[in-house]
Motif scaffolding. Structure first.
Motif, mmCIF file in Angstrom:
data_model
loop_
_atom_site.group_PDB
_atom_site.id
_atom_site.type_symbol
_atom_site.label_atom_id
_atom_site.label_comp_id
_atom_site.label_asym_id
_atom_site.label_seq_id
_atom_site.Cartn_x
_atom_site.Cartn_y
_atom_site.Cartn_z
ATOM 1 N N VAL A 177 37.954 -7.436 7.715
ATOM 2 C CA VAL A 177 39.005 -7.998 8.566
ATOM 3 C C VAL A 177 38.517 -9.361 9.047
ATOM 4 O O VAL A 177 37.318 -9.562 9.261
ATOM 5 C CB VAL A 177 39.352 -7.096 9.785
ATOM 6 N N TYR A 215 34.208 -1.300 14.206
ATOM 7 C CA TYR A 215 34.462 -2.676 13.782
ATOM 8 C C TYR A 215 33.214 -3.532 14.026
ATOM 9 O O TYR A 215 32.722 -3.630 15.149
ATOM 10 C CB TYR A 215 35.657 -3.264 14.546
ATOM 11 N N GLU A 259 43.655 2.030 -1.385
ATOM 12 C CA GLU A 259 44.177 1.240 -0.246
ATOM 13 C C GLU A 259 45.198 1.990 0.597
ATOM 14 O O GLU A 259 45.226 1.874 1.809
ATOM 15 C CB GLU A 259 44.789 -0.078 -0.742
ATOM 16 N N PHE A 274 42.349 4.704 4.202
ATOM 17 C CA PHE A 274 42.276 4.221 5.582
ATOM 18 C C PHE A 274 43.108 5.061 6.553
ATOM 19 O O PHE A 274 43.193 4.769 7.738
ATOM 20 C CB PHE A 274 42.644 2.731 5.643
ATOM 21 N N LEU A 318 35.221 -1.317 9.569
ATOM 22 C CA LEU A 318 35.858 -2.621 9.408
ATOM 23 C C LEU A 318 34.792 -3.687 9.619
ATOM 24 O O LEU A 318 34.066 -3.648 10.620
ATOM 25 C CB LEU A 318 36.971 -2.791 10.438
ATOM 26 N N HIS A 350 46.456 2.504 11.883
ATOM 27 C CA HIS A 350 45.905 3.560 11.023
ATOM 28 C C HIS A 350 45.152 4.668 11.754
ATOM 29 O O HIS A 350 45.013 5.760 11.217
ATOM 30 C CB HIS A 350 44.959 2.942 9.983
ATOM 31 N N LYS A 382 36.412 -1.964 4.787
ATOM 32 C CA LYS A 382 37.382 -3.032 4.603
ATOM 33 C C LYS A 382 36.938 -4.277 5.363
ATOM 34 O O LYS A 382 36.298 -4.160 6.402
ATOM 35 C CB LYS A 382 38.725 -2.531 5.170
ATOM 36 N N THR A 416 36.300 5.063 9.151
ATOM 37 C CA THR A 416 36.639 3.720 8.668
ATOM 38 C C THR A 416 35.653 2.709 9.250
ATOM 39 O O THR A 416 35.373 2.737 10.448
ATOM 40 C CB THR A 416 38.070 3.337 9.123
ATOM 41 N N GLU A 457 42.684 -8.859 13.991
ATOM 42 C CA GLU A 457 43.063 -8.124 12.784
ATOM 43 C C GLU A 457 42.500 -6.693 12.822
ATOM 44 O O GLU A 457 43.151 -5.747 12.368
ATOM 45 C CB GLU A 457 42.546 -8.887 11.550
ATOM 46 N N GLN A 489 44.748 -4.695 15.048
ATOM 47 C CA GLN A 489 46.006 -4.351 14.380
ATOM 48 C C GLN A 489 45.812 -3.228 13.363
ATOM 49 O O GLN A 489 46.613 -2.300 13.288
ATOM 50 C CB GLN A 489 46.594 -5.586 13.700
ATOM 51 N N HIS A 490 44.742 -3.337 12.582
ATOM 52 C CA HIS A 490 44.481 -2.272 11.602
ATOM 53 C C HIS A 490 44.319 -0.923 12.306
ATOM 54 O O HIS A 490 44.930 0.073 11.920
ATOM 55 C CB HIS A 490 43.228 -2.576 10.774
ATOM 56 N N SER A 504 37.169 4.569 13.957
ATOM 57 C CA SER A 504 36.739 3.349 13.276
ATOM 58 C C SER A 504 35.615 2.661 14.035
ATOM 59 O O SER A 504 35.557 2.719 15.259
ATOM 60 C CB SER A 504 37.894 2.346 13.178
#
Lengths: 456, 456
Positions: free
Chosen positions: B339, B233, B321, B325, B265, B352, B337, B263, B344, B347-348, B231
């Motif tokens: 966040v 972010y 959904e 992910f 975020l 995942h 997505k 992913t 957050e 946590q995601h 991911s």
């Protein structure tokens, strides 16, 4: 009642928070737990008495009753002191183990990090709750604890104190609820052992049967040992005094210990080797389970010296060749065999030992180095008793257990066995496509930095 | 034909010898294997052609044919060079990692040692045989190698050269026969995966399905990753240029790589975040699988700016959904997505991700440190593309694989991942009973020695 999956999920969430709490707060909560347990000693003692009463009624054997009795002698105080000792240990989390400049504005660090969620399974000794709680929190791991059913009341009382202490200090220390969870039933364990996506490591502390059973029923890595079949090899060039002392200590100092000698390999060219057996039997009450050739040589030598009395006779047994060299006696018994060379000793040990700890007694450097290099166990000793295989003797401050796994943690395991590592990269918007191998022209610098100078 | 158990026993015996061979000889045999493979290139090429013919007849797809073709471009030469490169690497075995004086005449050492026996399973690429052979021998491990059935002739030809080279040099190098064994059938693998007493580590090199399947069917520890769900972010305080570059590189530089971003975020407070998506789709052909709120915000922003053309429209898809992910697209697709905070995002990701590699893009130190501390994956990056997660980029010299396990070896794994450690004690007849805690009066010194000055 929560399901195993809910418990595991809660632990995972708690572990993710615990991972970010600094050492000052992790140590502070341990001191607060210490104070609270001390304050509530009488409540815990009452619960412990209830367990003892039930245990006596159900006819629990004396040795187990002793283990169960948390207030026998200074056991409770030792337990309390242990919590403070762990609090004082160096922080095992966040240590920089490697730092490397990949480019001027791109640095790679290898940093210790908690494993995540530990499932710790133990039997009757209730003080283990405090011990495991300390180890888990200090190392930033969430712990799921399962104790023996005999001490359920003591566990509940201690868990209530520990959890309410954590709850009262969530705001100040940041240690989350769920950092330590107590599980009571056997069914829960079977289900928890299936949660390999959420639980990272199982630490069984109890009988070999318990450990073996767990290893056979879970995909989660297990830190522990099912057997401790340790060997001492008396080389052709052994010093007889050292050989006698080491074999005697390794077998008799604590025969129930996993680091006790179970197999004695003797090079028949070793001077006066029979004295080692005589010393074990006469002064240590040890029954030597000898192979046929050892028996013949031993008895004829004793007869020659006029030493074969009833005491020694009663301590000689025939070794079962296909059994006794793969056996953990855990008693004043020992399997004995001749080997013709260091190489043969190494081959025997690598085939039969449980990869715990092995020792060569010799004054010959070459044979010693061959042994130290050739043995595949976690501990390889030259002229020292196998009984040194112990976290406290190694200076680890505390012992999480002894591992006979070959990866992650081997031998006596300190707090280091409860951490793993992560790679951190700190960059400045760097992308792979700029570098050679991924489409670009830039070369990596790959310059190691002195970790002493790194402050993150 | 040997049974799986016989193969495993032979490997164990060979591993026990290999463990004692010094680096000079381990490296020397690699150079000899290099020379022999070079000399026999035409024989290997002929065998490879046979495999290619069969593969074409059975209709193997082009991409697999390319992998199978060992003489395409400079592949064979690169393979040969790789053997010499591994030979030149620093010896991973016998490194002193810790030295501690327990007493004046009793010293404890922690020393790196081979893991023992490796089972390496790979698919069609025949050059892996040379690569794995080099890694195993250099790290002192015995290797059992299983290749894909498509390249069986090439494997056989290479194995014959490797084994005859080892055989011819047993006397001079000490490398034993059985150091490298080739296994051909699928049945053998199922049986070998049961040999957890003899095989210490499984290294699967191939598709995620292969790795997942192996992890589910063996008790032997597995070094590898079944998924790479990485991911990125984009924090509220992200620098837009860096964010665009990093997301683009992480997704498009090599979408089939396990370190590619799957992913994205986004903190909706990040300035001009929509440009990141626009850049991915317009310049990278990436389909963004967006959640409902992202879709609404993105489209209304594009409309507002007059940028919503057919190209961009065709690159917007609805995220599933409960699926997207947790998905490794391995293509020019990416789940997106919103966040609300760094917390957050953490946590995601902890819920995942596959614990591979994650990145935060931010200019805010506090958020960055929170992310670096809170993420539970093997790689945690600040302002750098996830594509840097690679053994060569990390400067490991060679890459054994990438691990998503949490213990033993994490992330990109170099030769270090194929070694473990042992504790050596060198004493002078010392026994535990002389020391405090086991009946005696002597105290342990526990003085750490500077490992730089240790020569064993």
């Amino acid at each position: 009642m929560s399901t195993a999956h809910e418990i595991a999920l809660k632990a995972r969430a708690a572990g993710n928070i615990l991972k970010t709490v600094d050492n000052a707060n992790r140590s502070e909560i341990l001191r607060k737990i210490h104070d609270a347990l001390k304050e509530k000693a009488s409540i815990i003692e009452e619960a412990n008495k209830k367990d003892l009463t039930v245990a006596k009624e159900t006819g629990l054997v004396d040795s187990l009753l002793k283990r169960l009795d948390l207030f026998k002698d200074d056991k409770f105080d030792v337990m309390l002191r242990g919590i403070l000792d762990v609090a004082k240990l160096e922080d095992p989390v966040g240590k920089v183990k490697m730092a490397r400049e990949l480019d001027e504005d791109l640095t790679l660090y290898q940093i210790t990090a908690p494993v995540g969620v530990l499932l710790v399974i133990f039997e009757s000794r209730p003080e283990v709750v405090a011990n495991i709680t300390s180890l888990c929190i200090k190392s930033g791991n969430a712990g799921i604890l399962k104790g023996g059913k005999e001490s359920v009341n003591t566990f509940r009382a201690m868990a209530a104190v520990i959890n309410s202490t954590i709850e009262q200090n969530v705001a100040t220390t940041g240690i989350p609820m769920g950092a330590v969870q107590l599980v009571e039933t056997r069914e829960d364990i079977a289900d928890l052992l299936k949660e390999d996506e959420l639980i990272d490591l199982v630490v069984p502390r109890g009988s070999n049967a318990l450990v073996r059973n767990i290893k056979n029923t879970t995909k989660i890595p297990v830190l522990g040992h099912a057997d401790g079949i340790c060997s001492v090899y008396i080389d052709e060039f052994a010093d007889l005094t050292k050989a006698k002392r080491i074999a005697f200590d390794a077998k008799t100092n604590y025969p129930a210990g996993c680091n006790a000698m179970e197999t004695l390999l003797i090079n028949p060219k070793a001077a006066s080797w029979w004295e080692i057996l005589e010393n074990l039997s006469r002064n240590g009450d040890v029954v030597v389970h000898v192979t046929k050739d050892v028996k013949e040589a031993y008895i004829s030598k004793l007869e020659e010296l006029g030493k074969l009395d009833d005491v020694l006779k009663s301590k000689i047994a025939d070794a079962k060749e296909n059994e006794d060299f793969d056996k953990e006696f855990l008693s004043l018994d020992c399997a004995v065999k001749f080997v013709a060379s260091t190489q043969e000793a190494i081959q025997h040990i690598n085939l039969h030992s449980s990869k715990h700890t092995e020792c060569i007694v010799t004054e010959n450097n070459e044979n010693a180095e061959k042994f130290l290099k050739g043995i595949d166990s976690s501990g390889v000793y030259w002229n020292a008793s196998t009984r040194f295989a112990d976290g406290f003797r190694y200076g680890f401050g505390t012992e999480v257990g002894i591992s006979t796994s070959k990866i992650h943690a081997r031998g006596p395991v300190g707090l280091d066995g409860l951490v793993t590592y992560q790679y951190q990269i700190r960059g400045n918007g760097n992308i792979a496509a700029d570098y050679l191998g991924a489409g670009g022209e830039k070369a990596f610098i790959h310059k190691n930095l002195d970790i002493k100078n790194i402050k993150l």
